[in-house]
Design a protein around this motif. Structure first.
Motif, short mmCIF file in Angstrom:
data_model
loop_
_atom_site.label_atom_id
_atom_site.label_comp_id
_atom_site.label_asym_id
_atom_site.label_seq_id
_atom_site.Cartn_x
_atom_site.Cartn_y
_atom_site.Cartn_z
N GLN A 75 0.82 -1.22 0.00
CA GLN A 75 0.00 0.00 0.00
C GLN A 75 0.84 1.26 0.00
O GLN A 75 0.33 2.36 -0.26
N PHE A 130 0.50 3.58 -3.06
CA PHE A 130 -0.49 4.65 -3.17
C PHE A 130 -0.19 5.81 -2.23
O PHE A 130 -0.57 6.96 -2.51
N PHE A 168 2.41 7.52 -4.32
CA PHE A 168 1.75 8.08 -5.51
C PHE A 168 1.00 9.36 -5.15
O PHE A 168 1.10 10.37 -5.85
N GLY A 169 0.27 9.33 -4.04
CA GLY A 169 -0.47 10.52 -3.60
C GLY A 169 0.46 11.66 -3.28
O GLY A 169 0.19 12.82 -3.62
N GLY A 211 -5.50 8.36 -7.80
CA GLY A 211 -5.19 7.10 -7.13
C GLY A 211 -6.21 6.03 -7.45
O GLY A 211 -5.86 4.86 -7.66
N SER A 227 -5.44 2.63 -9.67
CA SER A 227 -5.65 1.36 -8.97
C SER A 227 -6.45 0.36 -9.81
O SER A 227 -6.38 -0.84 -9.55
N THR A 236 1.64 -7.16 -4.72
CA THR A 236 1.43 -5.76 -4.33
C THR A 236 2.76 -5.08 -4.00
O THR A 236 2.94 -3.90 -4.29
N TYR A 285 -10.85 -2.37 -3.01
CA TYR A 285 -9.46 -2.04 -3.37
C TYR A 285 -9.37 -0.65 -3.99
O TYR A 285 -8.47 0.13 -3.65
N SER A 287 -7.57 2.51 -2.16
CA SER A 287 -6.43 3.09 -2.87
C SER A 287 -6.60 4.59 -3.05
O SER A 287 -5.64 5.37 -2.88
N ALA A 288 -7.81 5.02 -3.39
CA ALA A 288 -8.08 6.45 -3.55
C ALA A 288 -7.85 7.21 -2.24
O ALA A 288 -7.19 8.25 -2.20
N THR A 317 -6.12 6.18 0.35
CA THR A 317 -4.71 6.07 0.73
C THR A 317 -3.87 7.10 -0.01
O THR A 317 -2.94 7.70 0.56
N ALA A 318 -4.18 7.35 -1.28
CA ALA A 318 -3.46 8.38 -2.04
C ALA A 318 -3.68 9.76 -1.44
O ALA A 318 -2.76 10.58 -1.36
#
Length: 345
Positions: free
Chosen positions: A71, A74, A77-78, A104, A108, A127, A223, A227-228, A230-231
């Motif tokens: 994870q 992300f 990435f964010g 994100g 994902s 992952t 997921y 992911s969104a 988490t970003a």
């Protein structure tokens, strides 16, 4: 006594008391800039962000069975999207954080399509490999500092607020808001129809599939959503740090190992678990951080002992002994003259 004398509810006296106490604590935390010092606010802000990351990882692993060790992909990435969107896109940092979440979610989708072909340990390794690909990819972007990283320009930092004290307060409130948003979103999701399906998958995936639940789609939705969010948390983390580099952004220790520790210690598969785990983790860190490598050894020993003696974590141990439920998720059968008789799901 007939069946009509019984009724099913999700509420409980404990949950109602917890809601009131939670509201009081939240109001107190909101006012922290007026009574807490800068160091205290930075520490609490970090705790809120870790709580958000732990709650999201717990939703994936504890409910959907998606045990990810990547994870940090992300999170990083964010963080990089925040820098890119503010430095080259001219966006305000707050707008960049929201757009980082959207991006994100988009990135994902192909990642999920790829790694959902894997199962068990292969999924976890997959992952991690994806996270390494992200790290190596961003290390090649010279405009963002390449392998050495980049700092957020002063003009962008000051766009949040002119005065340092106000910027620190805003950063703190954003972290608190992120934690509240994530915990509330997880709670509402688990109370929804999809959340009920997710709980069924957690309890027995084969039985859930036989009842017509689309397991792949449910896991895919979890997921993408996690992911969104988490970003967005990653963008907030590096807005606080004001500097980013590939190694820091995609650190498996900082953004995955510690998060897993928090969830395992607190209680996987519960909303309360990450909250308790975050408090325990930061208590250990603040107490033992000066001991260097001994600190990490102690964390490992604590995790091993908890997994052997209380595999459901601290909250799982408390719930099994006292039948407590702070968040109204499980259903309870209420009998006449026994207002708290029941077992929650």
């Amino acid at each position: 006594m007939t069946l009509q004398n019984y009724h099913v509810t999700r509420s409980s006296n404990t949950a109602r008391v917890a809601a009131v106490l939670g509201a009081v604590i939240l109001i107190t935390l909101i006012t922290a800039p007026w009574w807490a010092g800068r160091a205290d606010m930075r520490l609490m802000g970090e705790m809120f962000l870790y709580l958000a990351l732990a709650s999201l990882w717990n939703l994936m692993a504890g409910y959907a069975g998606l045990v990810s060790v990547g994870q940090q992909a992300f999170v990083g990435f964010g963080g990089y999207m925040l820098f890119a969107l503010t430095m080259f896109g001219g966006l305000h940092p707050l707008a960049a954080i929201l757009l980082a979440g959207v991006l994100g979610a988009l990135i994902s989708v192909p990642v999920a399509v790829l790694i959902f072909r894997l199962r068990g340990a292969y999924f976890a390794i997959g992952t991690w490999v994806i996270a390494e690909v992200f790290r190596l990819g961003f290390a090649q972007i010279s405009a963002l500092g390449g392998g050495s990283g980049s700092s957020l320009p002063v003009a962008i930092v000051k766009s949040l607020a002119d005065k340092r004290a106000l910027r620190e307060s805003l950063s703190y409130w954003l972290a608190l808001g992120a934690a509240v948003l994530v915990v509330t979103a997880v709670y509402m999701f688990l109370r929804s129809r999809k959340g009920l399906a997710l709980t069924a998958i957690r309890d027995n995936e084969l039985a859930a599939g036989s009842l017509g639940i689309d397991i792949w789609r449910t896991k895919f939705t979890v997921y993408v959503v996690t992911s969104a969010l988490t970003a967005m948390i990653g963008a907030l983390i590096f807005l606080q740090k004001l500097r980013i580099s590939p190694d820091a952004a995609f650190s498996v220790n900082d953004w995955t190992a510690f998060v897993i520790f928090i969830v395992v210690i607190g209680g996987i598969g519960t909303i309360e678990g990450p909250i308790i785990g975050t408090l325990v983790f930061f208590a250990l860190r603040e107490t033992l951080a000066d001991l260097g490598t001994i600190y990490l050894i102690v964390l490992g020993l604590v995790a091993i002992v908890m997994m052997l003696k209380a595999p459901k974590g601290i909250w799982g141990l408390i719930r099994s002994r006292f039948d407590l439920q702070l968040f109204s998720l499980g259903y309870r059968v209420i009998a006449p003259d026994k207002p708290e008789q029941s077992k929650g799901a």
